[in-house]
Structure formats: structure tokens, C-alpha cells
Design an enzyme around this catalytic site. Structure first.
Site, PDB file in Angstrom:
ATOM      1  N   GLU A   1       8.395   7.689  24.126  1.00 51.35           N
ATOM      2  CA  GLU A   1       8.550   7.851  22.679  1.00 51.35           C
ATOM      3  C   GLU A   1       7.709   9.064  22.250  1.00 51.35           C
ATOM      4  OE1 GLU A   1       8.257   4.210  20.438  1.00 51.35           O
ATOM      5  OE2 GLU A   1       8.553   5.234  18.524  1.00 51.35           O
TER       6      GLU A   1
ATOM      7  N   HIS B   1      12.554   8.589  23.353  1.00 53.45           N
ATOM      8  CA  HIS B   1      12.892   7.464  22.476  1.00 53.45           C
ATOM      9  C   HIS B   1      12.600   7.914  21.051  1.00 53.45           C
ATOM     10  CE1 HIS B   1      13.407   3.165  21.524  1.00 53.45           C
ATOM     11  NE2 HIS B   1      12.518   3.397  20.582  1.00 53.45           N
TER      12      HIS B   1
ATOM     13  N   ASP C   1      12.008   9.525  31.878  1.00 54.67           N
ATOM     14  CA  ASP C   1      12.644  10.272  30.790  1.00 54.67           C
ATOM     15  C   ASP C   1      13.953   9.589  30.425  1.00 54.67           C
ATOM     16  OD1 ASP C   1      13.503  12.123  28.941  1.00 54.67           O
ATOM     17  OD2 ASP C   1      14.216  13.556  30.451  1.00 54.67           O
TER      18      ASP C   1
ATOM     19  N   ASP D   1      10.672   5.721  15.532  1.00 50.65           N
ATOM     20  CA  ASP D   1      11.202   4.882  14.445  1.00 50.65           C
ATOM     21  C   ASP D   1      10.944   5.567  13.106  1.00 50.65           C
ATOM     22  OD1 ASP D   1       8.372   4.247  14.923  1.00 50.65           O
ATOM     23  OD2 ASP D   1       8.599   2.773  13.337  1.00 50.65           O
TER      24      ASP D   1
HETATM   25  O1  9MR Z   1       0.896   3.672  19.942  1.00 50.20           O
HETATM   26  C1  9MR Z   1       0.930   2.262  19.840  1.00 50.20           C
HETATM   27  C2  9MR Z   1       0.291   1.668  21.077  1.00 50.20           C
HETATM   28  O2  9MR Z   1      -1.074   1.976  21.109  1.00 50.20           O
HETATM   29  C3  9MR Z   1       0.496   0.171  21.092  1.00 50.20           C
HETATM   30  O3  9MR Z   1       0.027  -0.342  22.336  1.00 50.20           O
HETATM   31  C4  9MR Z   1       1.971  -0.160  20.908  1.00 50.20           C
HETATM   32  C5  9MR Z   1       2.261  -1.658  20.909  1.00 50.20           C
HETATM   33  O4  9MR Z   1       1.687  -2.275  19.813  1.00 50.20           O
HETATM   34  O5  9MR Z   1       2.438   0.397  19.706  1.00 50.20           O
HETATM   35  C6  9MR Z   1       2.357   1.794  19.661  1.00 50.20           C
HETATM   36  O6  9MR Z   1       2.775   2.232  18.425  1.00 50.20           O
HETATM   37  C7  9MR Z   1       4.151   2.193  18.116  1.00 50.20           C
HETATM   38  C8  9MR Z   1       4.243   1.590  16.724  1.00 50.20           C
HETATM   39  O7  9MR Z   1       3.852   0.247  16.780  1.00 50.20           O
HETATM   40  C9  9MR Z   1       5.602   1.746  16.108  1.00 50.20           C
HETATM   41  N1  9MR Z   1       6.037   3.119  16.130  1.00 50.20           N
HETATM   42  C10 9MR Z   1       6.052   3.669  17.464  1.00 50.20           C
HETATM   43  C11 9MR Z   1       4.685   3.620  18.089  1.00 50.20           C
HETATM   44  C12 9MR Z   1       4.675   4.270  19.468  1.00 50.20           C
HETATM   45  O8  9MR Z   1       5.376   3.568  20.415  1.00 50.20           O
END
Ligand code: 9MR
Length: 561
Positions: A539, A488, A530, A165
């Protein structure tokens, strides 16, 4: 084409140094069977060995065998062959085998830059138009009540996109900065010279610092200059669609100040000040960062319980914010990290009050929500200057040693012969960063213990990340015989290039499968797909790339003559 080759023989697909330990793992095979190593071009057999059954691990239904071919030291390209199974992906043995992937992983941060066009000169076919200028960011109502300044709009350009994102989150950017600053602090000689073709490569500052500065320029602006509090994040209200930066134009906000963001800010700003105070041209900035760190600390002491709770904020303010939360209910570790960095810079005993000096510090692997050991690594790094803290430094060492000794014992019983695999609980969202951070811990341990087994274990986790794992993937985009093609990642998805941006570490196996995508398996270390859909396993993020950069950077730097 690798179509004729078998995935049943899993190997580090990037390769090995001539003198490294070299092990392949076979998921199907058979007791007592032989394996051969052949030279790729000539087909000539160079080695024959016996498969050794790996002790039973956490996956009872799995049988695994290992093929140790460490004795091959001649640089070249080989394959492992096993009768009935076939021929493995290429096995590469070379002196500089990790240089290219290290460059790419570091350059991954350049590809995550906001507020700039990426020129073909540096970005090749992944060149793109600028987006997200972030020079008119709105102060979200959740932050207005807090903002001492009357401004409703502020300017906070640059920085790195967090992940797939386009938002910029202080907490997660914080650990990423701490990790990269530590890489420079641990290997200054190597990184002083190291360059990987970014727009600033020709200036007098090392590339790693130039890249860090791109993000720091943004982060500086996230502090309210009037009171020291730091906004939790800079974000759109909802995640953007799968569009390129220039087409992602939704309104952006700075949202609520938080204690976690403010303490992380204090920590990495202090570390940045220490690391860069002697760099020509950056002396004044370093003074300013130190002052910003101290102002942040002061705000945190006055607002110790501003936990970021997105749900609660959405009950009170409009618009709702539904992007990454990075919410954390326990800030003891953030206090510790900030206190360690500030104490190192000032020797001011007041900071020590936040460090539990009388406890035996148990080891806890760094992650965005658990940063105590970033601070403790810094203390260990500067142990010689900390006479007054000697008993505590000794207990940090013994705590890390005890963990390391456990890991060495456990890794031999895992299918893939790495510390990653010792415990299904390590397979969280972003498990690949767990593997990389274990590698960092082992390297810290190697610094003071010097037992080569720790370095070998760190490199076994590198083998895991680069292909010797249950999924058959080399987890860095653009590298290995089989690597993620559909991360992602909005930038990779929305451009016209088939291959994703190279040098990005994907999240990795995550049995939580929170994205509800179609996974091939529910087994903890096989829970990876994937597919663009899979934000929970596929991601990419800056806080995963940073420990990968550290692990690779450390291995390469230590290999230099
Ligand atoms: O890396 C984060 C992970 O530890 C959490 O469990 C998850 C859900 O809250 O969020 C991950 O972080 C994401 C972030 O909130 C938004 N940008 C992408 C991150 C990776 O998926």
C-alpha cells in the site's frame, strides 16, 4: 528494456551524486571475484574491483558481497558486470540525481488530495474528476454524545487521502504534517524557492506550505469549536471498493473524539503556527492555529483517557466502523510531542510538566503511534533558544548519539549495508517508513555532530529504499529500473492508466503478511509482493511518503552550493 540485466546485483536504481559513497550488493557471487564497471554506451571498462564478503548478518543462509565503486566520480551511466552473473541495471551518477524523484514524492501529496479535480495541466495522464466533497459529513453516533454543538452534519472538505483508501485520519495525518513542517523548518532557504508544479505554484507562498495548507484546511474543521476536542477520523463505515474518487460515494462520518487525535492536533497546529506566523498573508491564520492548539490541549487535559477503541465503539454504536483504527493505548509520547511544540511557542512552564525532564530520554523512532521524538527534534532544532532546558537538551543529544553510534556499527554487518537491516523487528507494516525515519534521525544527529558518517548512513538508507535491498525493487512508484506497478491504491487501480501514480513510497517488506497474499518469501526483508492484494506490503500512505520526502529533501537541500 532491462530484461537482459541481472537482479542479482542490487543497486540504488535512481543513482548517486558524483562524490557519494557508491556500493552495490551481490547476493550470489563468490569469494575473491572481481567486478567491473563499464560505461553504458561505449561498453568501455572504467573500473575494476574486488568483491568483499559482507559480515554474517540476521539471515544465516544468505551470503552477500559488496562492490564499492565510490572512486568513480565522473557523471554518466554505467553498469556493473560480474562474470557468470551478467550486467546490472544502469548505475547513474549525476549532480542533480535526486531532483526528479524528490519533486515526484512531494507531488505525491497533490495526487492524494480530496475534494478537487486534478487537471491535466498538473496531473498529466493521471488527471481525474473531483470526489469526496466532504461538505456534508455526518456526526457518527459515537461522536454525538461528545459534540457540544448540536450539529449532526458538518463540513470538512479538502485534506489528503490517508493511503490506498479514501479516509482521512487525524493521527496519521498528524505525523505526516509534523514531518513535512519539520522539513520546511530545517531547510527554509531551499524550500522557500522550491516548486513542483501544483495549482498554487504561482502564488507567493512556497509550494511545500501550499500543499500543507491543503491538508490543514481540512484538519482545522475536525475540532469541535465549542470545546476543543478533535474527532479521531473522517471515514466511511466500510472501506470503499476499488473505484475512482468520483465513484466512491458512500456516506462519510466524523467519528468519536479521541485524546490521541486531540494531542496530535495540538502538536502540529502549534508547529504550523510557528512555521507560518511570518509568512505574508498567513499571520492571522497562524494566530488562529495557535489558539486551536491551546484549546485542544485543554480538552486533552480534561479528557486524558479517551482511547480510540474501535471494537468497543462498535459494541455501542451503529453503524459499525471498520476502517483504519490508528488506535493507541499509550499516549505519553503524544503528550510529549504536544507539550514540546506548545512550549516552544509560549515558554509556558505548565507544558513542561508533561515532559519527563528528570529522566534520561531513550531514543524511540517516530511512527504514527510513537511521536515523542518529533517533539524532541523540535527542541533540538531550537536548542539555542532553550537556555532553561540545557541539561535536558544535552541528554537528548547524547541519547540520539548513542543510538547513532550503535547503528553505524550495525549497518556494516547487514547484507545490504544500511541501518535498515540491523534488526528483523524493524520490518513492520510500513517498514520502508522505518528506513526513511532512521534516515531522518541520522540527519538530526548530523546537524549537531557534523560527523559525515551519519549523513553517509542516511544516504545508505536512501540506497536501500531506491533499490539496494533484498527484493530488487526501487520502492518509489515511477522510479528505477524495477518499481511497483500494482500498489494497493484505489486511485492507481481504478484509473485507466497502466502506470501507478508516480512518487509514492510503498510499505515494503513485512513478514507479518497480514493480508494473506501470495508472497515470494517469508524472510523478513524479502516479504514483499508487488500485487494489488497486498495492503500489508504494497500500500502507499502519507505517513510513509512524508519521511521519504524529508530524507530526499534534506539530502538535496544539503547538496546545494
Ligand atoms: O500503517 C498502519 C500500520 O502501522 C498498522 O499496523 C495497520 C493495521 O492496523 O494499519 C496501517 O494503517 C492503515 C490504516 O489503518 C488505513 N489506511 C491504510 C493504512 C496503511 O495500510
Amino acid at each position: 528494456s532491462f530484461a537482459q540485466l541481472t537482479e542479482a546485483i542490487s543497486i540504488n536504481q535512481v543513482g548517486h551524486y558524483p562524490s557519494s559513497k557508491k556500493v552495490a550488493v551481490i547476493k550470489e557471487g563468490g569469494e575473491g571475484e572481481m567486478f567491473k564497471v563499464i560505461e553504458s554506451l561505449s561498453g568501455e571498462e572504467v573500473y575494476e574491483g574486488t568483491l568483499v564478503k559482507v559480515a554474517q548478518d540476521q539471515v544465516p543462509q544468505r551470503e552477500a558481497w559488496k562492490a564499492d565503486f565510490s572512486s568513480i566520480q565522473q557523471p554518466g551511466i554505467y553498469h556493473i558486470t560480474i562474470e557468470g552473473l551478467g550486467k546490472s541495471y544502469p548505475v547513474i551518477i549525476r549532480e542533480d540525481v535526486y531532483d526528479e524523484v524528490l519533486d515526484a514524492v512531494l507531488k505525491g501529496f497533490y495526487f492524494q488530495r480530496a475534494s478537487t479535480a486534478l487537471e491535466p495541466e498538473h496531473a498529466g495522464k493521471w488527471a481525474r474528476a473531483a470526489g469526496h466533497w466532504d461538505d456534508k459529513v455526518f456526526v457518527h453516533p459515537s461522536a454525538v454524545s461528545d459534540a457540544k454543538s448540536e450539529e449532526t452534519v458538518l463540513s470538512a472538505p479538502k485534506g489528503w487521502y490517508d493511503a490506498g483508501d479514501y479516509n482521512k485520519y487525524i493521527v496519521n495525518s498528524g505525523i505526516s504534517m509534523g514531518t513535512l513542517l519539520s522539513l520546511f523548518e530545517d531547510f527554509p532557504g531551499y524550500f522557500d524557492q522550491k516548486s513542483w508544479d501544483i495549482p498554487e505554484s504561482q502564488n507567493a507562498i512556497p509550494d511545500i506550505l501550499d500543499e500543507i495548507l491543503w491538508n490543514l484546511d481540512w484538519m482545522e474543521r475536525m475540532q469541535d469549536p465549542l470545546d476543543g476536542g478533535v474527532y479521531h477520523k473522517l471515514t466511511t463505515a466500510e472501506f470503499e471498493g476499488m473505484v475512482t474518487p468520483v465513484n466512491a460515494t458512500a456516506k462519510r462520518y466524523v467519528v468519536s473524539k479521541s485524546t490521541a487525535a486531540t494531542l496530535d492536533f495540538a502538536a502540529f497546529m502549534a508547529q504550523a503556527a510557528r512555521v507560518m506566523k511570518d509568512v505574508e498573508g498567513l499571520e492571522d491564520k497562524a494566530d488562529k492555529w495557535q489558539a486551536q492548539a491551546e484549546a485542544a490541549w485543554k480538552w486533552a487535559t480534561e479528557h486524558p483517557d479517551r482511547f480510540y477503541d474501535q471494537q468497543k465503539l462498535n459494541d455501542h454504536y451503529d453503524p459499525d466502523i471498520n476502517t483504519g483504527a490508528y488506535g493507541d493505548g499509550n499516549l505519553q509520547d503524544e503528550w510529549i510531542w504536544a507539550a514540546c511544540e506548545l512550549y516552544l511557542n509560549t515558554s509556558d512552564g505548565a507544558y513542561l510538566e508533561k515532559i519527563p525532564l528528570d529522566d534520561v530520554p531513550s531514543f524511540s523512532l517516530p511512527s504514527w503511534s510513537d511521536v515523542a521524538w518529533l517533539g524532541y527534534y523540535s527542541l533540538l532544532r531550537k536548542a539555542d533558544e532553550l537556555e532553561a532546558l540545557q541539561p535536558f537538551v544535552a541528554s537528548l543529544r547524547s541519547s540520539l548519539s548513542a543510538t547513532g553510534a550503535d547503528w553505524l556499527g550495525q549497518m556494516n554487518t547487514t547484507s545490504f549495508q544500511s541501518v535498515m537491516g540491523k534488526d528483523p523487528k524493524d520490518f513492520v507494516w510500513g517498514s520502508n517508513a522505518v528506513a526513511a525515519n532512521q534516515g531522518i534521525a541520522l540527519i538530526q544527529l548530523y546537524f549537531f555532530d557534523k560527523d559525515p558518517a551519519y549523513l553517509e548512513a542516511a544516504m545508505a538508507n536512501l540506497d536501500y529504499l531506491l533499490g539496494r535491498n533484498a527484493t530488487g525493487y526501487c520502492f518509489v512508484t515511477g522510479f528505477g529500473a524495477k518499481s511497483p506497478m500494482h500498489p494497493h491504491h484505489r486511485i492507481s487501480e481504478a484509473d485507466d492508466v497502466e502506470e501507478p501514480i508516480p512518487g509514492l513510497l510503498v510499505g515494503g517488506p513485512n513478514p507479518g503478511q497480514q493480508d494473506g497474499c501470495d508472497y515470494p518469501s517469508t524472510v523478513f526483508d524479502e516479504s514483499y509482493v508487488d500485487h494489488l492484494c497486498s495492503y500489508a506490503s504494497n500500500e502507499i500512505t502519507i505517513n510513509w511518503n512524508a519521511p521519504m520526502a524529508y530524507l530526499l529533501g534534506a539530502v538535496v537541500a544539503m547538496e546545494q552550493p
